[in-house]
Design a protein around this motif. Structure first.
Motif, PDB file in Angstrom:
ATOM      1  N   ARG A 132       0.847  -1.183   0.000  1.00 48.16           N
ATOM      2  CA  ARG A 132       0.000   0.000   0.000  1.00 48.16           C
ATOM      3  C   ARG A 132       0.888   1.239   0.000  1.00 48.16           C
ATOM      4  N   PRO A 133       0.593   2.247  -0.816  1.00 48.02           N
ATOM      5  CA  PRO A 133       1.458   3.438  -0.894  1.00 48.02           C
ATOM      6  C   PRO A 133       1.452   4.231   0.409  1.00 48.02           C
ATOM      7  N   PRO A 134       2.521   4.984   0.667  1.00 43.25           N
ATOM      8  CA  PRO A 134       2.667   5.685   1.944  1.00 43.25           C
ATOM      9  C   PRO A 134       1.485   6.553   2.334  1.00 43.25           C
ATOM     10  N   HIS A 135       0.910   7.302   1.391  1.00 41.96           N
ATOM     11  CA  HIS A 135      -0.166   8.237   1.753  1.00 41.96           C
ATOM     12  C   HIS A 135      -1.448   7.528   2.160  1.00 41.96           C
ATOM     13  N   ARG A 136      -1.504   6.197   1.991  1.00 48.76           N
ATOM     14  CA  ARG A 136      -2.693   5.440   2.399  1.00 48.76           C
ATOM     15  C   ARG A 136      -2.401   4.549   3.613  1.00 48.76           C
ATOM     16  N   ARG A 137      -1.402   4.915   4.394  1.00 48.19           N
ATOM     17  CA  ARG A 137      -1.047   4.117   5.573  1.00 48.19           C
ATOM     18  C   ARG A 137      -1.377   4.828   6.890  1.00 48.19           C
ATOM     19  N   ASP A 138      -2.118   5.933   6.844  1.00 53.17           N
ATOM     20  CA  ASP A 138      -2.347   6.702   8.058  1.00 53.17           C
ATOM     21  C   ASP A 138      -3.259   5.986   9.053  1.00 53.17           C
ATOM     22  N   ALA A 139      -4.270   5.275   8.566  1.00 56.99           N
ATOM     23  CA  ALA A 139      -5.144   4.547   9.491  1.00 56.99           C
ATOM     24  C   ALA A 139      -4.360   3.470  10.227  1.00 56.99           C
ATOM     25  N   ALA A 140      -3.475   2.780   9.508  1.00 54.63           N
ATOM     26  CA  ALA A 140      -2.631   1.767  10.151  1.00 54.63           C
ATOM     27  C   ALA A 140      -1.692   2.418  11.154  1.00 54.63           C
ATOM     28  N   THR A 141      -1.163   3.601  10.806  1.00 54.78           N
ATOM     29  CA  THR A 141      -0.298   4.319  11.748  1.00 54.78           C
ATOM     30  C   THR A 141      -1.063   4.670  13.017  1.00 54.78           C
ATOM     31  N   SER A 142      -2.315   5.094  12.885  1.00 54.09           N
ATOM     32  CA  SER A 142      -3.121   5.415  14.067  1.00 54.09           C
ATOM     33  C   SER A 142      -3.334   4.185  14.944  1.00 54.09           C
ATOM     34  N   ALA A 143      -3.507   3.021  14.307  1.00 57.79           N
ATOM     35  CA  ALA A 143      -3.652   1.787  15.089  1.00 57.79           C
ATOM     36  C   ALA A 143      -2.387   1.500  15.884  1.00 57.79           C
ATOM     37  N   VAL A 144      -1.232   1.671  15.251  1.00 57.74           N
ATOM     38  CA  VAL A 144       0.033   1.493  15.967  1.00 57.74           C
ATOM     39  C   VAL A 144       0.145   2.496  17.104  1.00 57.74           C
ATOM     40  N   THR A 145      -0.296   3.727  16.864  1.00 56.05           N
ATOM     41  CA  THR A 145      -0.267   4.760  17.905  1.00 56.05           C
ATOM     42  C   THR A 145      -1.020   4.320  19.142  1.00 56.05           C
ATOM     43  N   VAL A 146      -2.224   3.823  18.951  1.00 54.35           N
ATOM     44  CA  VAL A 146      -3.037   3.388  20.090  1.00 54.35           C
ATOM     45  C   VAL A 146      -2.341   2.268  20.857  1.00 54.35           C
ATOM     46  N   LEU A 147      -1.829   1.281  20.130  1.00 53.59           N
ATOM     47  CA  LEU A 147      -1.184   0.148  20.792  1.00 53.59           C
ATOM     48  C   LEU A 147       0.113   0.571  21.483  1.00 53.59           C
ATOM     49  N   ALA A 148       0.875   1.468  20.873  1.00 60.14           N
ATOM     50  CA  ALA A 148       2.097   1.954  21.502  1.00 60.14           C
ATOM     51  C   ALA A 148       1.777   2.746  22.757  1.00 60.14           C
ATOM     52  N   ALA A 149       0.728   3.568  22.696  1.00 52.79           N
ATOM     53  CA  ALA A 149       0.346   4.356  23.868  1.00 52.79           C
ATOM     54  C   ALA A 149      -0.073   3.461  25.027  1.00 52.79           C
ATOM     55  N   THR A 150      -0.770   2.367  24.731  1.00 51.64           N
ATOM     56  CA  THR A 150      -1.186   1.471  25.806  1.00 51.64           C
ATOM     57  C   THR A 150       0.007   0.754  26.431  1.00 51.64           C
ATOM     58  N   GLN A 151       1.127   0.665  25.703  1.00 49.65           N
ATOM     59  CA  GLN A 151       2.329   0.037  26.248  1.00 49.65           C
ATOM     60  C   GLN A 151       3.278   1.039  26.903  1.00 49.65           C
ATOM     61  N   GLY A 152       2.869   2.291  26.971  1.00 48.43           N
ATOM     62  CA  GLY A 152       3.657   3.266  27.717  1.00 48.43           C
ATOM     63  C   GLY A 152       4.478   4.218  26.894  1.00 48.43           C
ATOM     64  N   ALA A 153       4.241   4.319  25.572  1.00 48.27           N
ATOM     65  CA  ALA A 153       4.993   5.274  24.766  1.00 48.27           C
ATOM     66  C   ALA A 153       4.724   6.697  25.244  1.00 48.27           C
ATOM     67  N   TRP A 154       5.777   7.484  25.334  1.00 47.36           N
ATOM     68  CA  TRP A 154       5.675   8.894  25.737  1.00 47.36           C
ATOM     69  C   TRP A 154       5.234   9.761  24.573  1.00 47.36           C
ATOM     70  N   CYS A 155       5.624   9.398  23.355  1.00 43.62           N
ATOM     71  CA  CYS A 155       5.360  10.236  22.195  1.00 43.62           C
ATOM     72  C   CYS A 155       5.325   9.374  20.941  1.00 43.62           C
ATOM     73  N   VAL A 156       4.528   9.807  19.950  1.00 49.64           N
ATOM     74  CA  VAL A 156       4.514   9.157  18.644  1.00 49.64           C
ATOM     75  C   VAL A 156       4.809  10.216  17.592  1.00 49.64           C
ATOM     76  N   ARG A 157       5.623   9.842  16.614  1.00 45.55           N
ATOM     77  CA  ARG A 157       6.053  10.761  15.562  1.00 45.55           C
ATOM     78  C   ARG A 157       5.289  10.416  14.285  1.00 45.55           C
ATOM     79  N   VAL A 158       4.491  11.385  13.771  1.00 44.76           N
ATOM     80  CA  VAL A 158       3.546  11.067  12.709  1.00 44.76           C
ATOM     81  C   VAL A 158       3.448  12.189  11.671  1.00 44.76           C
ATOM     82  N   HIS A 159       2.912  11.834  10.507  1.00 42.12           N
ATOM     83  CA  HIS A 159       2.568  12.802   9.471  1.00 42.12           C
ATOM     84  C   HIS A 159       1.138  13.303   9.660  1.00 42.12           C
ATOM     85  N   ASP A 160       0.224  12.382   9.947  1.00 40.53           N
ATOM     86  CA  ASP A 160      -1.197  12.706  10.063  1.00 40.53           C
ATOM     87  C   ASP A 160      -1.499  13.049  11.521  1.00 40.53           C
ATOM     88  N   VAL A 161      -1.397  14.329  11.846  1.00 44.08           N
ATOM     89  CA  VAL A 161      -1.539  14.763  13.233  1.00 44.08           C
ATOM     90  C   VAL A 161      -2.987  14.700  13.706  1.00 44.08           C
TER      91      VAL A 161
END
Length: 293
Positions: free
Chosen positions: A247-276
């Motif tokens: 899938r091309p990069p510009h269509r990966r934002d929903a997947a990035t948001s899913a990773v964000t949620v899972l990383a936050a639940t594991q204690g991530a302090w910050c996530v670095r993203v394009h789609d703010v």
């Protein structure tokens, strides 16, 4: 470091260690001032466009703006330091003057020093101090927060170093060495942030192992930054079943948001993203859910 004199509306409080801590995972918006980013292809390369993009990300809910003038996509060649300075400094200066909390994404001590002078409040070094021996002492003198990423070489050859006995354990062990080096150089422990380096000298399988065991990096005792935005391992997971093409990069934002949620639940302090915008929603929902859980 003190709170910004002209904070943006809704900006998180800066604590004495210089790190924003709003009670949820932070959102770091990416401002690439490069002509060859894998994700935006130089869309924000001109300084005035980069500044406008950064201000738009602030309006969408970014807590930090990460300004970088050197592409670190796989295979990318390095740019001369003079060119990196030319790209980065005007953008850092303008965004900092607007009250943004600005991070400079660089592996060079000279660029970091000049960016801090221009108003940057964090240094985000994807090499963890390995690319430039002057970086750690410079950051210690400057007294700014420092992100040390797991790194095994420059972009043009890093994938040749993607060999691990146990990716999560090996990355944690190598990050521990960077912590020791940073502390030895004089960086205050309360100003140190770690990044497992998703996509840097790692296969897709290594990236998934790291995400599944992110708590092992969090357990090192320092804030953790996760940068999964639009990366190729997400594109491969979401490949077109008919063609097998990622899938091309510009269509990966929903997947990035899913990773964000899972990383936050594991204690991530910050996530670095394009789609703010969607990420800002995701971290707030995750934090609210967590308070009930």
């Amino acid at each position: 470091m003190s709170t910004a004199t002209r904070p943006c509306p809704g900006a998180p409080t800066l604590y004495p260690d210089g790190l924003p801590r709003p009670g949820r995972a932070l959102v770091m918006g990416i401002v690439n001032v490069t002509p060859d980013s894998f994700s935006d292809g130089g869309r924000w390369y001109a300084p005035e466009r980069a500044v406008a993009h950064g201000l738009a990300l602030l309006a969408e809910g970014a807590d930090i703006l990460d300004v970088g003038g050197e592409s670190t996509r796989p295979g990318a060649a390095r740019v001369p330091v003079e060119e990196e300075l030319r790209r980065v400094l005007p953008v850092v200066r303008e965004l900092a003057a607007a009250g943004a909390t600005v991070s400079v994404d660089t592996m060079r001590a000279e660029v970091a020093a000049r960016a801090v002078e221009a108003g940057a409040r964090l240094v985000n070094d994807v090499s963890g101090g390995l690319a430039d021996p002057a970086m750690l002492p410079l950051v210690a003198r400057a007294g700014v927060p420092y992100v040390a990423m797991h790194w095994r070489g420059h972009s043009d050859g890093m994938q040749a170093n993607a060999g691990y006995d146990d990716a999560a354990a090996d990355v944690a062990d190598e990050l521990r060495l960077r912590v020791e080096a940073a502390l030895h150089a004089g960086i205050a422990p309360d100003r140190l942030v770690l990044d497992p380096g998703l996509g840097f000298a790692k296969t897709p399988e290594h990236n998934w192992q790291l995400l599944g065991r992110l708590r092992e990096v969090v357990a090192l005792g320092y804030p953790v930054l996760v940068g999964a935005a639009r990366k190729s391992f997400l594109g491969e997971l979401l490949a077109d079943p008919a063609t097998g093409l990622p899938r091309p990069p510009h269509r990966r934002d929903a997947a990035t948001s899913a990773v964000t949620v899972l990383a936050a639940t594991q204690g991530a302090w910050c996530v670095r993203v394009h789609d703010v915008a969607s990420t800002a929603d995701a971290v707030r929902v995750t934090a609210r859910w967590g308070r009930e859980a």
